[in-house]
Every structure is written in C-alpha cells, then in structure tokens.
Design a protein around this motif. Structure first.
Motif, short mmCIF file in Angstrom:
data_model
loop_
_atom_site.label_atom_id
_atom_site.label_comp_id
_atom_site.label_asym_id
_atom_site.label_seq_id
_atom_site.Cartn_x
_atom_site.Cartn_y
_atom_site.Cartn_z
N LEU A 1 0.83 -1.21 0.00
CA LEU A 1 0.00 0.00 0.00
C LEU A 1 0.86 1.26 0.00
CD1 LEU A 1 -2.76 -1.06 2.54
CD2 LEU A 1 -3.07 -0.66 0.10
N MET A 2 1.97 1.22 0.74
CA MET A 2 2.85 2.37 0.85
C MET A 2 3.47 2.71 -0.50
SD MET A 2 4.56 3.93 3.87
CE MET A 2 4.51 2.58 4.96
N ALA A 3 3.66 1.71 -1.35
CA ALA A 3 4.25 1.93 -2.67
C ALA A 3 3.36 2.82 -3.55
CB ALA A 3 4.51 0.60 -3.37
N GLY A 4 2.10 2.98 -3.18
CA GLY A 4 1.19 3.82 -3.94
C GLY A 4 1.33 5.30 -3.64
N PHE A 5 2.21 5.65 -2.70
CA PHE A 5 2.37 7.05 -2.30
C PHE A 5 3.82 7.49 -2.48
CE2 PHE A 5 -1.12 5.37 0.27
CZ PHE A 5 -2.13 6.22 -0.13
N SER A 6 3.99 8.78 -2.74
CA SER A 6 5.32 9.38 -2.87
C SER A 6 5.36 10.65 -2.05
CB SER A 6 5.62 9.74 -4.32
OG SER A 6 5.59 8.60 -5.14
N ILE A 7 6.56 11.04 -1.67
CA ILE A 7 6.72 12.30 -0.94
C ILE A 7 6.20 13.44 -1.82
CG2 ILE A 7 8.43 13.92 -0.02
CD1 ILE A 7 10.08 11.44 0.77
N GLY A 8 5.40 14.29 -1.23
CA GLY A 8 4.81 15.42 -1.95
C GLY A 8 3.39 15.17 -2.44
N ASP A 9 2.96 13.91 -2.44
CA ASP A 9 1.58 13.61 -2.84
C ASP A 9 0.59 14.30 -1.90
OD1 ASP A 9 2.39 11.93 -4.87
OD2 ASP A 9 1.85 10.07 -3.82
N ARG A 10 -0.51 14.72 -2.47
CA ARG A 10 -1.60 15.26 -1.65
C ARG A 10 -2.53 14.10 -1.34
NH1 ARG A 10 -3.16 19.56 0.41
NH2 ARG A 10 -5.30 20.23 0.57
N VAL A 11 -2.80 13.90 -0.05
CA VAL A 11 -3.61 12.77 0.40
C VAL A 11 -4.70 13.24 1.34
CG1 VAL A 11 -1.75 11.07 0.16
CG2 VAL A 11 -2.03 12.29 2.33
N GLY A 12 -5.68 12.38 1.55
CA GLY A 12 -6.76 12.66 2.47
C GLY A 12 -7.04 11.43 3.32
N PHE A 13 -7.60 11.67 4.50
CA PHE A 13 -8.01 10.60 5.40
C PHE A 13 -9.00 11.17 6.40
CE2 PHE A 13 -4.46 12.68 7.39
CZ PHE A 13 -4.75 12.69 8.74
N GLN A 14 -9.66 10.29 7.12
CA GLN A 14 -10.59 10.73 8.17
C GLN A 14 -9.92 10.55 9.52
OE1 GLN A 14 -14.35 8.71 7.87
NE2 GLN A 14 -15.10 10.17 6.38
N ASP A 15 -10.03 11.58 10.38
CA ASP A 15 -9.48 11.45 11.72
C ASP A 15 -10.44 10.63 12.59
OD1 ASP A 15 -11.53 13.14 12.52
OD2 ASP A 15 -10.24 14.79 13.14
N ASN A 16 -10.11 10.47 13.85
CA ASN A 16 -10.92 9.65 14.75
C ASN A 16 -12.33 10.19 14.96
OD1 ASN A 16 -8.80 7.88 15.12
ND2 ASN A 16 -8.05 8.93 16.94
N ASP A 17 -12.52 11.48 14.72
CA ASP A 17 -13.85 12.09 14.86
C ASP A 17 -14.63 12.10 13.55
OD1 ASP A 17 -13.33 12.66 17.55
OD2 ASP A 17 -12.38 14.58 17.06
N GLY A 18 -14.07 11.52 12.50
CA GLY A 18 -14.76 11.45 11.22
C GLY A 18 -14.55 12.65 10.33
N ARG A 19 -13.72 13.61 10.76
CA ARG A 19 -13.44 14.79 9.95
C ARG A 19 -12.47 14.45 8.84
NH1 ARG A 19 -11.68 18.45 14.89
NH2 ARG A 19 -10.50 16.54 15.06
N GLU A 20 -12.68 15.03 7.68
CA GLU A 20 -11.78 14.83 6.54
C GLU A 20 -10.56 15.72 6.71
OE1 GLU A 20 -10.22 13.45 2.94
OE2 GLU A 20 -11.83 12.65 4.18
N ILE A 21 -9.40 15.12 6.68
CA ILE A 21 -8.12 15.83 6.79
C ILE A 21 -7.38 15.65 5.47
CG2 ILE A 21 -5.93 16.00 8.04
CD1 ILE A 21 -8.27 16.55 9.87
N GLN A 22 -6.81 16.75 4.97
CA GLN A 22 -5.99 16.66 3.77
C GLN A 22 -4.64 17.30 4.05
OE1 GLN A 22 -7.68 17.99 0.10
NE2 GLN A 22 -9.36 16.51 0.19
N GLY A 23 -3.63 16.80 3.34
CA GLY A 23 -2.30 17.35 3.50
C GLY A 23 -1.34 16.71 2.52
N ARG A 24 -0.06 16.98 2.75
CA ARG A 24 1.00 16.48 1.87
C ARG A 24 1.83 15.42 2.59
NH1 ARG A 24 0.66 18.20 -3.12
NH2 ARG A 24 -0.03 20.33 -3.37
N VAL A 25 2.26 14.43 1.81
CA VAL A 25 3.13 13.37 2.34
C VAL A 25 4.52 13.96 2.57
CG1 VAL A 25 4.25 11.16 1.84
CG2 VAL A 25 1.86 11.53 1.19
N LEU A 26 4.98 13.84 3.81
CA LEU A 26 6.32 14.32 4.15
C LEU A 26 7.35 13.19 4.10
CD1 LEU A 26 5.59 16.51 7.30
CD2 LEU A 26 6.04 17.28 4.98
#
Length: 109
Positions: free
Chosen positions: A48-73
């Motif tokens: 799964l990790m192979a599908g991401f690269s540094i600098g990619d913009r990604v999204g996920f849900q936090d524990n409260d169900g909020r959508e978080i977006q950011g960049r892979v460091l």
C-alpha cells in the motif's frame, strides 16, 4: 489459494492435534503464527505504501470522522507522515489514506 500457500484439508484433524499439544508446543506454535501474521501485515502495508510518494496530496478521516488533507512528508516503516493543511502533523497507516493528487501532477513543462 495463493502460490506457496498450504491448505488444511482436514481441519477437524488439525484441531484434534492442537488439543493434544503441550503448553510449550502451543507457545511455540503461537509464536510462529504471530510472526507469520506480522509478516503478512507488513507485506500488505509495504504494498500500500508503494502507492504514495513524498509530496503527494492525500486525504483521510481522523478519529472524529473529519476529513483531513495534507501532503506526504515521509514514508516510514509502518506509517506515512502527513503535514495537514491546518498545520498539524499526522502519522497515518497507508490503508487509511486516499490519494487526492499525485506530486507528479504538479509538474508543468
């Protein structure tokens, strides 16, 4: 069935054999099973990790169900380090991430 896998044809016999094992044998078998499960989990995570690269913009849900977006460091051993748009940093399992925009998509010629 995957290549190299073993199929237990007679589960009843396997259960009966396990019932007859000593405590030491059961502890040994348990260690083998736990090690195998960890190896399988690590292989899935690596895949799964192979599908991401540094600098990619990604999204996920936090524990409260909020959508978080950011960049892979950084791609760590088990997690992906994310710099969220709100300034927070997260370490997230790759199975929980979705690719929003590849880092390569930002390149213009």
């Amino acid at each position: 069935m995957t290549p190299g896998s073993v199929k237990i044809f007679d589960r009843v016999s396997a259960v009966e054999a396990i019932k007859r094992l000593s405590e030491d044998d059961l502890l040994f078998l348990n260690r083998l099973i736990v090690e195998r499960l960890k190896l399988i989990s690590q292989a899935k995570s690596t895949s799964l990790m192979a599908g991401f690269s540094i600098g990619d913009r990604v999204g996920f849900q936090d524990n409260d169900g909020r959508e978080i977006q950011g960049r892979v460091l950084r791609l760590n051993k088990k997690t992906v380090s994310i710099a969220a748009d709100d300034g927070h940093r997260w370490n997230v399992a790759p199975a929980l991430l979705r690719l929003v925009k590849s880092a390569g998509e930002d390149v213009t010629f």
